[in-house]
Design an enzyme around this catalytic site. Structure first.
Site, PDB file in Angstrom:
ATOM      1  N   GLU A   1     -10.555   6.659   4.412  1.00 10.49           N
ATOM      2  CA  GLU A   1     -11.156   5.707   5.329  1.00 10.49           C
ATOM      3  C   GLU A   1     -10.172   4.568   5.498  1.00 10.49           C
ATOM      4  O   GLU A   1      -9.273   4.377   4.684  1.00 10.49           O
ATOM      5  CB  GLU A   1     -12.470   5.162   4.754  1.00 10.49           C
ATOM      6  CG  GLU A   1     -12.301   4.097   3.677  1.00 10.49           C
ATOM      7  CD  GLU A   1     -11.745   4.606   2.368  1.00 10.49           C
ATOM      8  OE1 GLU A   1     -11.834   5.833   2.116  1.00 10.49           O
ATOM      9  OE2 GLU A   1     -11.203   3.785   1.599  1.00 10.49           O
TER      10      GLU A   1
ATOM     11  N   LYS B   1       0.808  -1.230   0.000  1.00 13.69           N
ATOM     12  CA  LYS B   1       0.000   0.000   0.000  1.00 13.69           C
ATOM     13  C   LYS B   1       0.839   1.278   0.000  1.00 13.69           C
ATOM     14  O   LYS B   1       0.419   2.297  -0.522  1.00 13.69           O
ATOM     15  CB  LYS B   1      -0.973   0.000   1.181  1.00 13.69           C
ATOM     16  CG  LYS B   1      -2.116  -0.971   0.977  1.00 13.69           C
ATOM     17  CD  LYS B   1      -3.255  -0.694   1.932  1.00 13.69           C
ATOM     18  CE  LYS B   1      -4.461  -1.555   1.599  1.00 13.69           C
ATOM     19  NZ  LYS B   1      -4.256  -2.970   1.996  1.00 13.69           N
TER      20      LYS B   1
ATOM     21  N   SER C   1       1.780  -9.816  -0.864  1.00 16.85           N
ATOM     22  CA  SER C   1       1.424  -8.395  -0.754  1.00 16.85           C
ATOM     23  C   SER C   1       1.747  -7.764   0.592  1.00 16.85           C
ATOM     24  O   SER C   1       1.929  -6.556   0.679  1.00 16.85           O
ATOM     25  CB  SER C   1      -0.064  -8.218  -1.071  1.00 16.85           C
ATOM     26  OG  SER C   1      -0.864  -9.052  -0.247  1.00 16.85           O
TER      27      SER C   1
HETATM   28  C1  LIG Z   1      -5.112  -4.046   1.650  1.00 20.04           C
HETATM   29  C2  LIG Z   1      -4.403  -5.295   1.384  1.00 20.04           C
HETATM   30  C3  LIG Z   1      -4.793  -6.178   0.347  1.00 20.04           C
HETATM   31  C4  LIG Z   1      -6.017  -5.967  -0.499  1.00 20.04           C
HETATM   32  O1  LIG Z   1      -6.020  -4.825  -1.284  1.00 20.04           O
HETATM   33  P1  LIG Z   1      -5.813  -4.841  -2.857  1.00 20.04           P
HETATM   34  O2  LIG Z   1      -6.172  -3.478  -3.277  1.00 20.04           O
HETATM   35  O3  LIG Z   1      -6.726  -5.896  -3.424  1.00 20.04           O
HETATM   36  O4  LIG Z   1      -4.407  -5.183  -3.101  1.00 20.04           O
HETATM   37  C5  LIG Z   1      -4.021  -7.306   0.100  1.00 20.04           C
HETATM   38  N1  LIG Z   1      -2.938  -7.589   0.848  1.00 20.04           N
HETATM   39  C6  LIG Z   1      -2.537  -6.774   1.853  1.00 20.04           C
HETATM   40  C7  LIG Z   1      -1.327  -7.162   2.646  1.00 20.04           C
HETATM   41  C8  LIG Z   1      -3.250  -5.612   2.154  1.00 20.04           C
HETATM   42  O5  LIG Z   1      -2.848  -4.823   3.164  1.00 20.04           O
END
Ligand SMILES: *Cc1c(COP(=O)(O)O)cnc(C)c1O
Length: 404
Positions: A119, A97, A386
Site C-alpha cells: 500500500e 525508504k 530522512s
Molecule cells: C515515509 C517517510 C517518513 C516516515 O516513515 P518512518 O517509517 O517513520 O521513517 C519520514 N520521512 C520521510 C522522508 C518519509 O518518506
C-alpha cells in the site's frame, strides 16, 4: 564484511518477534506458515555473503551510499548547538525508504516470488518499491486510496513510468488505512506468488525486525562518519517517527552508548489535545493490536484506530513500530512532538539558511533539534534528514507561500 554482520545481529526481538511486550504476530492462521517461511528465508539470506554483497553493492552504486553527514553552520550559529544532518535526502528516490525496499525486493526475488505488492499513502513507499521492482525484474502492484491518488499525482505518474500497477482503492475514506486493508486482502488471496513489502517497522513479525535491520545502515554509517568528523560520538540524536523506520535506522548503532540522548519526534498536527487532529501515537496512545502487531496506538473504546492527521502524510499513522513502544517504556528514547506550524517554519529555515529543502516529515525532526539546541547549547546534535522536499513544494507554496 564484519560491518554487515553486526548490523544484522541485534538482541531484539526474541524468537516470537517481541520487543518486551510489544510486537508479535496477530494474523490469520493461513498466514502464520508464510510469515515463518519469510523469517527463515530472511535468516538464511543475512547469513549468506552473496546476498549481503549484492545488497551492499546496490547501496553503494545504485542508491549512492554512504550518504554524507553535513555540518549546518548557519543553523548552529543561530541556535547555539552544533547541528549535523545525516543526508538520507540525497539517496536515489529521495529518502531512506529505498534502503528497506531494496532489501525486501531482493529477499522476495530470492524466495522466487513473481510480484511484490504494497500500500502507499503519499506514494513515497510506492515509488521506492516500484523502483526496486523495476531494477530487479519483479512485477509490482501498489494499492492507493482514490483520494491520495488525486492528491499525490506526481508520485502516481512515477510509479506508472517505472512499470508498476497503481490500483485505486475506493472503500472507506479512500486513504492509507483503506489501502492497507485492500493490499492485505489481496495478499491473503495469493501469499505464495506475492510478497507483501511493508513500508515501515510495523506489521507482524518478522517485518519490524527486517525493515529495521535494513535501515540500520544509516546509523552504522553515521557512527563512523561522525567519529571521523569530530573525534567523538554525537551527544544527541533526533529523528521523526511515523511508523518509525528512519528513526530506528539511525538509533540502533547508538543504543548501547548510554551517554547519548536519543529523541524521536511525533507529529502533533493541529492540536495534540483533540482526537483526529494529530498522530502522536507514543505521546497520546494506549496499548492495543492493529495490522498484526501489538504496540501503542491511537484507538477508540472499541479498539478501532482513530482518524489521525499531520501536515506530513508520511507521519500520519495511528500506530507505531513495536520497538519504539519498548524503547519508550524502558526510557531509552525520549519521544517528543512538533506541530504543523513548527515543522513548516523549520522547513523554510533550513531551506533559506542551508540551501536544503527537506521533506515535511524530516522538518519535524529539524524543528525539534532547534528546541534541543536552545536547551543544550554547545552540545552536538545529529538529525536524520530522512528525505528531500521536492514532493512537498506545491503543497507548501499553496498553503504557506514562500516563507518570507
Ligand atoms: C515515509 C517517510 C517518513 C516516515 O516513515 P518512518 O517509517 O517513520 O521513517 C519520514 N520521512 C520521510 C522522508 C518519509 O518518506
Amino acid at each position: 564484511m564484519e560491518y554487515n554482520k553486526k548490523r544484522f545481529n541485534n538482541k531484539l526481538p526474541n524468537e516470537d518477534g517481541y520487543f518486551g511486550e510489544y510486537g508479535g504476530s496477530f494474523i490469520p492462521p493461513n498466514l502464520e506458515e508464510i510469515m515463518k517461511e519469510i523469517n527463515s528465508e530472511y535468516q538464511k539470506a543475512i547469513n549468506d555473503e552473496s546476498f549481503l554483497n549484492e545488497l551492499h553493492d546496490l547501496y553503494k552504486n545504485y542508491v549512492g551510499r554512504p550518504s554524507p553527514i553535513f555540518y549546518a553552520k548557519s543553523l548552529s550559529k543561530k541556535y547555539g548547538a552544533k547541528i549535523y544532518f545525516k543526508r538520507e535526502d540525497l539517496n536515489h528516490t529521495g529518502a531512506h525508504k529505498i534502503n528497506h525496499c531494496l532489501g525486501e525486493a531482493l529477499l522476495a526475488k530470492r524466495m522466487g516470488k513473481k510480484k511484490i505488492i504494497a500500500e502507499t499513502g503519499a506514494g513515497q513507499h510506492g515509488v521506492a518499491l516500484a523502483t526496486s521492482a523495476a531494477l530487479l525484474g519483479l512485477e509490482c502492484d501498489i494499492y492507493m486510496g482514490e483520494v491520495d491518488i488525486k492528491k499525490e499525482y506526481p508520485n502516481v505518474i512515477r510509479m506508472k513510468i517505472l512499470g508498476a500497477k497503481v490500483i485505486p482503492v475506493t472503500a472507506g475514506l479512500k486513504t492509507l488505512k483503506d489501502a492497507v486493508d485492500e493490499a492485505f486482502n489481496q495478499y491473503l488471496a495469493d501469499p505464495v506468488n506475492q510478497f507483501y513489502a511493508i513500508g515501515s517497522v510495523v506489521g507482524p513479525h518478522p517485518f519490524p525486525m527486517m525493515v529495521r535491520d535494513f535501515q540500520t545502515v544509516v546509523g552504522y554509517e553515521a557512527k563512523e562518519q561522525f567519529l571521523n568528523l569530530t573525534g567523538k560520538a554525537p551527544d544527541n540524536l533526533v529523528a521523526c517517527v511515523g511508523g518509525g523506520s528512519n528513526a530506528i535506522g539511525l538509533f540502533t548503532a547508538f543504543l548501547d552508548n548510554k551517554d547519548i540522548d536519543i529523541y524521536g519526534v511525533e507529529p502533533s498536527g493541529l492540536d495534540i489535545n483533540t482526537d483526529g487532529q494529530h498522530a502522536a501515537t507514543l505521546t497520546k496512545g494506549t496499548v492495543g493490536i492493529m495490522h498484526g502487531f501489538k504496540s501503542y496506538m491511537l484507538q477508540n473504546e472499541k479498539g478501532e484506530p482513530l482518524e489521525v492527521y499531520s501536515v506530513a502524510s508520511g507521519l500520519d499513522y495511528p500506530s507505531v513500530g513495536p520497538q519504539h513502544s519498548y524503547l519508550k517504556d524502558i526510557k531509552r528514547v525520549n519521544y517528543k512532538h512538533i506541530n504543523d506550524k513548527e515543522a513548516i517554519s523549520a522547513f523554510f529555515e533550513i531551506s533559506k539558511l542551508e540551501g536544503i529543502i527537506p521533506a515535511i516529515e524530516s522538518a519535524h525532526a529539524i524543528a525539534y533539534s532547534f528546541k534541543l539546541a536552545k536547551e543544550k547549547p554547545n552540545s552536538t546534535i545529529l538529525v536524520n534528514l530522512s528525505g528531500r522536499g521536492d514532493k512537498d513544494i506545491d503543497f507548501v507554496v499553496e498553503n504557506y507561500g514562500f516563507g518570507n
